[in-house]
Design a protein around this motif. Sequence first.
Motif, PDB file in Angstrom:
ATOM      1  N   ARG A   1      23.474 -15.105  63.727  1.00  0.00           N
ATOM      2  CA  ARG A   1      24.120 -13.937  63.104  1.00  0.00           C
ATOM      3  C   ARG A   1      23.588 -12.628  63.666  1.00  0.00           C
ATOM      4  N   LEU A   2      22.368 -12.648  64.181  1.00  0.00           N
ATOM      5  CA  LEU A   2      21.767 -11.493  64.840  1.00  0.00           C
ATOM      6  C   LEU A   2      21.125 -11.947  66.145  1.00  0.00           C
ATOM      7  N   VAL A   3      20.998 -11.016  67.076  1.00  0.00           N
ATOM      8  CA  VAL A   3      20.322 -11.287  68.340  1.00  0.00           C
ATOM      9  C   VAL A   3      19.078 -10.411  68.405  1.00  0.00           C
ATOM     10  N   ALA A   4      17.945 -11.022  68.761  1.00  0.00           N
ATOM     11  CA  ALA A   4      16.680 -10.295  68.848  1.00  0.00           C
ATOM     12  C   ALA A   4      16.255 -10.168  70.303  1.00  0.00           C
ATOM     13  N   HIS A   5      15.817  -8.969  70.681  1.00  0.00           N
ATOM     14  CA  HIS A   5      15.289  -8.707  72.020  1.00  0.00           C
ATOM     15  C   HIS A   5      13.850  -8.212  71.889  1.00  0.00           C
ATOM     16  N   ARG A   6      12.951  -8.810  72.657  1.00  0.00           N
ATOM     17  CA  ARG A   6      11.590  -8.289  72.698  1.00  0.00           C
ATOM     18  C   ARG A   6      11.600  -6.924  73.351  1.00  0.00           C
ATOM     19  N   ILE A   7      10.856  -5.989  72.796  1.00  0.00           N
ATOM     20  CA  ILE A   7      10.788  -4.636  73.344  1.00  0.00           C
ATOM     21  C   ILE A   7       9.614  -4.552  74.302  1.00  0.00           C
ATOM     22  N   ASP A   8       9.870  -4.102  75.505  1.00  0.00           N
ATOM     23  CA  ASP A   8       8.867  -4.077  76.566  1.00  0.00           C
ATOM     24  C   ASP A   8       7.901  -2.908  76.354  1.00  0.00           C
ATOM     25  N   SER A   9       7.027  -3.070  75.370  1.00  0.00           N
ATOM     26  CA  SER A   9       6.000  -2.067  75.082  1.00  0.00           C
ATOM     27  C   SER A   9       4.850  -2.756  74.367  1.00  0.00           C
ATOM     28  N   PRO A  10       3.625  -2.605  74.862  1.00  0.00           N
ATOM     29  CA  PRO A  10       2.482  -3.260  74.210  1.00  0.00           C
ATOM     30  C   PRO A  10       2.135  -2.653  72.853  1.00  0.00           C
ATOM     31  N   SER A  11       2.726  -1.501  72.563  1.00  0.00           N
ATOM     32  CA  SER A  11       2.400  -0.820  71.302  1.00  0.00           C
ATOM     33  C   SER A  11       3.396  -1.100  70.189  1.00  0.00           C
ATOM     34  N   MET A  12       4.466  -1.832  70.490  1.00  0.00           N
ATOM     35  CA  MET A  12       5.536  -1.997  69.507  1.00  0.00           C
ATOM     36  C   MET A  12       5.217  -3.154  68.555  1.00  0.00           C
ATOM     37  N   PHE A  13       4.233  -2.948  67.709  1.00  0.00           N
ATOM     38  CA  PHE A  13       3.876  -3.909  66.677  1.00  0.00           C
ATOM     39  C   PHE A  13       3.307  -3.131  65.499  1.00  0.00           C
ATOM     40  N   ARG A  14       3.145  -3.811  64.379  1.00  0.00           N
ATOM     41  CA  ARG A  14       2.538  -3.177  63.207  1.00  0.00           C
ATOM     42  C   ARG A  14       1.353  -4.000  62.744  1.00  0.00           C
ATOM     43  N   THR A  15       0.391  -3.322  62.151  1.00  0.00           N
ATOM     44  CA  THR A  15      -0.743  -3.978  61.520  1.00  0.00           C
ATOM     45  C   THR A  15      -0.593  -3.827  60.012  1.00  0.00           C
ATOM     46  N   LEU A  16      -0.677  -4.938  59.326  1.00  0.00           N
ATOM     47  CA  LEU A  16      -0.619  -4.942  57.871  1.00  0.00           C
ATOM     48  C   LEU A  16      -1.942  -5.453  57.325  1.00  0.00           C
ATOM     49  N   GLY A  17      -2.312  -4.946  56.163  1.00  0.00           N
ATOM     50  CA  GLY A  17      -3.560  -5.392  55.581  1.00  0.00           C
ATOM     51  C   GLY A  17      -3.581  -5.242  54.078  1.00  0.00           C
ATOM     52  N   LEU A  18      -4.672  -5.675  53.488  1.00  0.00           N
ATOM     53  CA  LEU A  18      -4.866  -5.546  52.047  1.00  0.00           C
ATOM     54  C   LEU A  18      -5.342  -4.144  51.717  1.00  0.00           C
ATOM     55  N   CYS A  19      -4.788  -3.572  50.676  1.00  0.00           N
ATOM     56  CA  CYS A  19      -5.194  -2.256  50.198  1.00  0.00           C
ATOM     57  C   CYS A  19      -5.604  -2.365  48.735  1.00  0.00           C
ATOM     58  N   VAL A  20      -6.796  -1.876  48.421  1.00  0.00           N
ATOM     59  CA  VAL A  20      -7.255  -1.816  47.038  1.00  0.00           C
ATOM     60  C   VAL A  20      -7.862  -0.436  46.792  1.00  0.00           C
ATOM     61  N   SER A  21      -7.784   0.027  45.567  1.00  0.00           N
ATOM     62  CA  SER A  21      -8.350   1.322  45.214  1.00  0.00           C
ATOM     63  C   SER A  21      -9.869   1.233  45.151  1.00  0.00           C
ATOM     64  N   VAL A  22     -10.541   2.211  45.745  1.00  0.00           N
ATOM     65  CA  VAL A  22     -12.000   2.230  45.687  1.00  0.00           C
ATOM     66  C   VAL A  22     -12.495   2.726  44.337  1.00  0.00           C
ATOM     67  N   HIS A  23     -11.594   3.236  43.506  1.00  0.00           N
ATOM     68  CA  HIS A  23     -11.985   3.813  42.225  1.00  0.00           C
ATOM     69  C   HIS A  23     -11.879   2.834  41.057  1.00  0.00           C
ATOM     70  N   LEU A  24     -11.311   1.657  41.307  1.00  0.00           N
ATOM     71  CA  LEU A  24     -11.100   0.698  40.232  1.00  0.00           C
ATOM     72  C   LEU A  24     -12.017  -0.512  40.403  1.00  0.00           C
ATOM     73  N   PRO A  25     -12.449  -1.133  39.311  1.00  0.00           N
ATOM     74  CA  PRO A  25     -13.350  -2.289  39.413  1.00  0.00           C
ATOM     75  C   PRO A  25     -12.671  -3.484  40.056  1.00  0.00           C
ATOM     76  N   THR A  26     -13.488  -4.304  40.701  1.00  0.00           N
ATOM     77  CA  THR A  26     -12.994  -5.523  41.337  1.00  0.00           C
ATOM     78  C   THR A  26     -13.389  -6.716  40.483  1.00  0.00           C
ATOM     79  N   THR A  27     -12.422  -7.365  39.879  1.00  0.00           N
ATOM     80  CA  THR A  27     -12.682  -8.534  39.046  1.00  0.00           C
ATOM     81  C   THR A  27     -12.718  -9.794  39.905  1.00  0.00           C
ATOM     82  N   ASN A  28     -13.219 -10.883  39.326  1.00  0.00           N
ATOM     83  CA  ASN A  28     -13.193 -12.156  40.042  1.00  0.00           C
ATOM     84  C   ASN A  28     -11.770 -12.552  40.404  1.00  0.00           C
TER      85      ASN A  28
END
Length: 320
Positions: A257-284
């Motif tokens: 239904r869609l066609v995907a093409h790789r983009i010729d650029s070493p920078s064309m990606f995203r980094t995802l990660g975990l985000c937590v507030s430094v102001h709130l307690p961390t429970t088990n």
Amino acid sequence: MELRQFKYFVAIVDCGSLSRAAQQLFIAQSALSKQMAELEAELGTQLLLRSRNGVAMTEAGKVFYEYAQGITKQVSDAKAAVHVAADSVAGSVVAALPQSVSPMIALPLMRAAARRYPDVVLHLNEELTGNMADQLLRGRVDVAVFSPAMPAEDIRFVPLVEEDFVFLESPQSPHALPPGDVSIAQATARPLVWPANAHGHCTRWLVDAVLEREGHSTAQVAAEINSVYTLKAAVEAGLGPTIMPFGLAQREVQEGRLVAHRIDSPSMFRTLGLCVSVHLPTTNAKRAVCTLIGDVVRDLCESGQWAGARAVAPAKGPRP
């Protein structure tokens, strides 16, 4: 202000009327109305607009509602925390996932949480990215999967995964490109179907940053759609191509239904990660869910179920 006033205000907004909220809270409607009048008097502004059809929030009320939800959640979490053993993993955790991430990890995460931590109630919110930072900072969300775009002084970021962007188009488009890689210039030659700028933190903003670094003009816009599913349907219908992570369109590409093409650029990606507030307690429970998210992401990448993605999480899962 009293804690119960925060709780009452949230109940009124969620119920849509004073009468329904009074029934839910098991108090007289007149007493509830008095509490809200005292709250508005203390704040010096109107929070609710009352009518025959119920209540609606003023602009000030919308701001107060965000804080009230966070405050009531944190108090509820605190009460739960003091009633469990120091080494037990139990309680409630709210995790927020962007629309561009949820299709890949939401269901595997829920399954893994139910299997590994039966005493943890995991709430998953699929969110527009423009809403996530405020919810995390105000305590309505315990952990979010996001790009490293939140304020570092308030949010701890632990990278999880790198994911390639691809150029996507309809195979029926009269302008469809031949199979194979495309350059950035080719990928941005036509107006693109995009999420709105306010909600493009994990997709559009990152692509725009690459275009700027590599000396290209910002892509023209064919349409702005704040729904991943509608956006993909629009591309399939020929409204225009787009650039997004490959995993998000993996099924549509496999089905032709869609066609995907790789983009010729070493920078064309995203980094995802975990985000937590430094102001709130961390429970088990929160710590356990953070580790679990890292484990699930790594398993999906290593098994090939998350196409175009590379895990960067530590071997035993991240611990914000």
